[in-house]
Motif scaffolding. Structure first.
Motif, PDB file in Angstrom:
ATOM      1  N   VAL A   1       0.861  -1.182   0.000  1.00 11.25           N
ATOM      2  CA  VAL A   1       0.000   0.000   0.000  1.00 11.25           C
ATOM      3  C   VAL A   1       0.896   1.231   0.000  1.00 11.25           C
ATOM      4  CG1 VAL A   1      -1.767   1.285   1.250  1.00 11.25           C
ATOM      5  CG2 VAL A   1      -1.819  -1.203   1.250  1.00 11.25           C
ATOM      6  N   ASN A   2       0.594   2.191  -0.867  1.00  7.64           N
ATOM      7  CA  ASN A   2       1.320   3.451  -0.936  1.00  7.64           C
ATOM      8  C   ASN A   2       0.356   4.611  -0.799  1.00  7.64           C
ATOM      9  OD1 ASN A   2       3.873   2.328  -1.508  1.00  7.64           O
ATOM     10  ND2 ASN A   2       3.362   2.179  -3.672  1.00  7.64           N
ATOM     11  N   PHE A   3       0.813   5.659  -0.128  1.00  9.61           N
ATOM     12  CA  PHE A   3       0.094   6.924  -0.078  1.00  9.61           C
ATOM     13  C   PHE A   3       0.985   7.981  -0.717  1.00  9.61           C
ATOM     14  CE2 PHE A   3      -1.721   4.593   3.479  1.00  9.61           C
ATOM     15  CZ  PHE A   3      -3.076   4.820   3.290  1.00  9.61           C
ATOM     16  N   ASP A   4       0.453   8.728  -1.659  1.00  9.60           N
ATOM     17  CA  ASP A   4       1.178   9.833  -2.276  1.00  9.60           C
ATOM     18  C   ASP A   4       0.500  11.130  -1.856  1.00  9.60           C
ATOM     19  OD1 ASP A   4       2.893   8.112  -3.596  1.00  9.60           O
ATOM     20  OD2 ASP A   4       1.684   8.087  -5.425  1.00  9.60           O
ATOM     21  N   TYR A   5       1.295  12.034  -1.290  1.00  4.99           N
ATOM     22  CA  TYR A   5       0.760  13.323  -0.848  1.00  4.99           C
ATOM     23  C   TYR A   5       1.467  14.422  -1.623  1.00  4.99           C
ATOM     24  CZ  TYR A   5      -1.065  16.960   2.141  1.00  4.99           C
ATOM     25  OH  TYR A   5      -1.722  18.075   2.595  1.00  4.99           O
ATOM     26  N   LYS A   6       0.698  15.283  -2.289  1.00  8.82           N
ATOM     27  CA  LYS A   6       1.259  16.366  -3.096  1.00  8.82           C
ATOM     28  C   LYS A   6       1.213  17.666  -2.306  1.00  8.82           C
ATOM     29  CE  LYS A   6      -0.604  14.222  -7.185  1.00  8.82           C
ATOM     30  NZ  LYS A   6      -1.697  14.286  -8.144  1.00  8.82           N
ATOM     31  N   ILE A   7       2.339  18.360  -2.299  1.00  8.98           N
ATOM     32  CA  ILE A   7       2.440  19.661  -1.632  1.00  8.98           C
ATOM     33  C   ILE A   7       2.758  20.693  -2.705  1.00  8.98           C
ATOM     34  CG2 ILE A   7       3.664  21.024   0.089  1.00  8.98           C
ATOM     35  CD1 ILE A   7       4.374  18.361   1.465  1.00  8.98           C
ATOM     36  N   PHE A   8       1.941  21.728  -2.799  1.00 10.86           N
ATOM     37  CA  PHE A   8       2.157  22.780  -3.781  1.00 10.86           C
ATOM     38  C   PHE A   8       3.012  23.874  -3.158  1.00 10.86           C
ATOM     39  CE2 PHE A   8      -1.843  20.743  -4.903  1.00 10.86           C
ATOM     40  CZ  PHE A   8      -1.620  20.459  -6.234  1.00 10.86           C
ATOM     41  N   MET A   9       4.152  24.163  -3.792  1.00 11.42           N
ATOM     42  CA  MET A   9       5.056  25.214  -3.332  1.00 11.42           C
ATOM     43  C   MET A   9       5.303  26.168  -4.487  1.00 11.42           C
ATOM     44  SD  MET A   9       7.880  23.112  -1.236  1.00 11.42           S
ATOM     45  CE  MET A   9       7.612  22.709   0.473  1.00 11.42           C
ATOM     46  N   GLY A  10       4.514  27.234  -4.558  1.00 14.80           N
ATOM     47  CA  GLY A  10       4.656  28.175  -5.670  1.00 14.80           C
ATOM     48  C   GLY A  10       4.296  27.496  -6.977  1.00 14.80           C
TER      49      GLY A  10
ATOM     50  N   LYS B   1       5.997  24.839  -8.090  1.00 15.79           N
ATOM     51  CA  LYS B   1       6.472  23.456  -8.008  1.00 15.79           C
ATOM     52  C   LYS B   1       5.494  22.580  -7.243  1.00 15.79           C
ATOM     53  CE  LYS B   1      11.458  23.728  -7.996  1.00 15.79           C
ATOM     54  NZ  LYS B   1      12.630  23.503  -7.154  1.00 15.79           N
ATOM     55  N   ILE B   2       5.489  21.318  -7.594  1.00 13.89           N
ATOM     56  CA  ILE B   2       4.717  20.319  -6.862  1.00 13.89           C
ATOM     57  C   ILE B   2       5.706  19.321  -6.278  1.00 13.89           C
ATOM     58  CG2 ILE B   2       3.009  18.484  -7.007  1.00 13.89           C
ATOM     59  CD1 ILE B   2       1.759  19.955  -9.341  1.00 13.89           C
ATOM     60  N   GLN B   3       5.694  19.170  -4.974  1.00 15.73           N
ATOM     61  CA  GLN B   3       6.543  18.199  -4.309  1.00 15.73           C
ATOM     62  C   GLN B   3       5.664  17.039  -3.861  1.00 15.73           C
ATOM     63  OE1 GLN B   3       8.718  19.741  -1.002  1.00 15.73           O
ATOM     64  NE2 GLN B   3       9.493  17.755  -0.392  1.00 15.73           N
ATOM     65  N   THR B   4       6.106  15.811  -4.192  1.00 10.63           N
ATOM     66  CA  THR B   4       5.328  14.625  -3.861  1.00 10.63           C
ATOM     67  C   THR B   4       6.050  13.824  -2.778  1.00 10.63           C
ATOM     68  OG1 THR B   4       4.530  14.521  -6.118  1.00 10.63           O
ATOM     69  CG2 THR B   4       4.245  12.556  -4.791  1.00 10.63           C
ATOM     70  N   SER B   5       5.317  13.417  -1.751  1.00 13.45           N
ATOM     71  CA  SER B   5       5.853  12.571  -0.694  1.00 13.45           C
ATOM     72  C   SER B   5       5.203  11.207  -0.800  1.00 13.45           C
ATOM     73  CB  SER B   5       5.574  13.175   0.674  1.00 13.45           C
ATOM     74  OG  SER B   5       6.179  14.443   0.785  1.00 13.45           O
ATOM     75  N   HIS B   6       5.992  10.140  -0.633  1.00 18.36           N
ATOM     76  CA  HIS B   6       5.491   8.778  -0.727  1.00 18.36           C
ATOM     77  C   HIS B   6       5.580   8.117   0.648  1.00 18.36           C
ATOM     78  CE1 HIS B   6       5.641   9.042  -5.089  1.00 18.36           C
ATOM     79  NE2 HIS B   6       6.850   9.542  -4.972  1.00 18.36           N
ATOM     80  N   PHE B   7       4.505   7.460   1.039  1.00 23.76           N
ATOM     81  CA  PHE B   7       4.467   6.708   2.285  1.00 23.76           C
ATOM     82  C   PHE B   7       4.047   5.290   1.975  1.00 23.76           C
ATOM     83  CE2 PHE B   7       3.347  11.103   3.176  1.00 23.76           C
ATOM     84  CZ  PHE B   7       4.296  11.445   4.110  1.00 23.76           C
ATOM     85  N   THR B   8       4.819   4.321   2.401  1.00 25.75           N
ATOM     86  CA  THR B   8       4.508   2.920   2.139  1.00 25.75           C
ATOM     87  C   THR B   8       4.229   2.204   3.436  1.00 25.75           C
ATOM     88  OG1 THR B   8       5.939   2.961   0.211  1.00 25.75           O
ATOM     89  CG2 THR B   8       5.368   0.826   1.075  1.00 25.75           C
TER      90      THR B   8
END
Length: 94
Positions: free
Chosen positions: A76-85, A87-94
């Motif tokens: 199972v993976n969770f992808d969380y997108k953070i908008f910074m100006g 840019k889009i930064q993606t964090s992955h949690f498994t």
């Protein structure tokens, strides 16, 4: 597909013709949910889920189930997108 080799007590190998078939279903509730499932004639099952929980959070899951003990697996993976100006930064949690 192709012949399965069966060992025998003689020096010759016995070959038996075999075939595998895959049956499956796909469900898409565009654009938030996708479910995929496949089962083979030997009993193996694979499943995949992709669900957009929110605009920034996505859940992805894979599973493979087998008849043999301790051979099934899941992830199972969770992808969380953070908008910074811009840019889009993606964090992955498994």
């Amino acid at each position: 597909m192709g012949p399965t080799e069966i060992p025998s007590q003689s020096t010759e190998t016995i070959k038996i013709p075999t075939a595998n078939y895959k049956f499956g279903a796909t469900f898409i509730d565009h654009p938030k949910l996708m479910l995929l499932g496949r089962i083979l004639t030997d009993g193996r099952l694979s499943a995949r889920v992709k669900c957009d929980v929110s605009e920034n959070l996505t859940l992805k899951a894979n599973a493979q189930l087998m008849n043999e003990p301790h051979m099934s697996q899941g992830m199972v993976n969770f992808d969380y997108k953070i908008f910074m100006g811009n840019k889009i930064q993606t964090s992955h949690f498994t």
